[in-house]
Design an enzyme around this catalytic site. Structure first.
Site, short mmCIF file in Angstrom:
data_model
loop_
_atom_site.label_atom_id
_atom_site.label_comp_id
_atom_site.label_asym_id
_atom_site.label_seq_id
_atom_site.Cartn_x
_atom_site.Cartn_y
_atom_site.Cartn_z
CG ASP A 47 -1.57 1.22 1.56
OD1 ASP A 47 -2.26 1.73 0.66
OD2 ASP A 47 -1.44 1.73 2.70
CG ASP A 78 -1.34 7.74 0.63
OD1 ASP A 78 -0.20 7.97 0.17
OD2 ASP A 78 -2.38 8.11 0.07
#
Ligand SMILES: [Mg+2]
Ligand SMILES: [Zn+2]
Length: 185
Positions: free
Chosen positions: A2, A4
């Protein structure tokens, strides 16, 4: 991986490149993935595009900055896959009930098709439950990091999850080290 809260500080919508800051261990973590011969792929939802909070040019600048910073540290990302959609908000073409918004599997299917990623042997590392669900939706395993939303999700939400994370780590680097150690012959 991922983006953020996992590769970079979770600051809400990254609506300007100046808000995008990698964690100090991120490049090291990516390099470790590279050296192990695994694919390093980023999968990220950026519904701020659909919501009209920032234009695609900002996203492109941020993604370029991510790639440049990783490259400057001697690592590389094999791909950065982004969902820019939202099922109900904004205008077409970004208002779309797509198959790529995590935890739907589209972005990982893209990695499978374009890079030959072996999803059954892959891991998703992220800071939210939806990253784990993404992993499980394709038969991969999911690691939760305590950066970004991770610590709070773990403390407040995890007790109600029907399946616990396959791994919990302080951060991306620790997650990568544990994953590679588990996979070692
Ligand atoms: Mg995140
Ligand atoms: Zn999408």
């Amino acid at each position: 991986m991922d983006r953020d809260g996992t590769l970079s500080h979770e600051v809400g919508y990254v609506n300007h490149p100046s808000r995008f800051r990698l964690y100090p261990w991120t490049v090291d973590a990516v390099r470790t993935v590279n050296r192990a011969g695994w694919l390093a792929v980023v999968v990220t939802n950026q519904a701020g595009i659909a919501r009209g909070y920032f234009p695609p040019s900002v996203l492109e600048e941020v993604q370029q900055s991510l790639k440049d910073q990783v490259a400057a540290g001697g690592g590389h990302l094999d791909a950065v896959y982004v969902c820019v959609h939202h099922p109900r908000l904004g205008k077409p073409p970004y208002r779309l009930d797509c198959d790529c918004r995590k935890p739907r599997p589209g972005l990982l299917r893209q990695a499978e098709a374009e890079l030959g990623a072996d999803l059954a042997r892959s891991w998703v590392v992220g800071d939210r439950h939806s990253d784990l669900l993404l992993a499980w939706n394709v038969g991969a395993r999911g690691a939760l990091v305590k950066t970004g939303y991770g610590r709070g999700e773990l403390q407040h939400l995890a007790p109600s999850w029907s399946r616990p994370p396959d791994l919990v780590a302080e951060n991306l680097l620790e997650a990568v080290e544990h994953i590679l150690a588990r996979a070692a012959p």
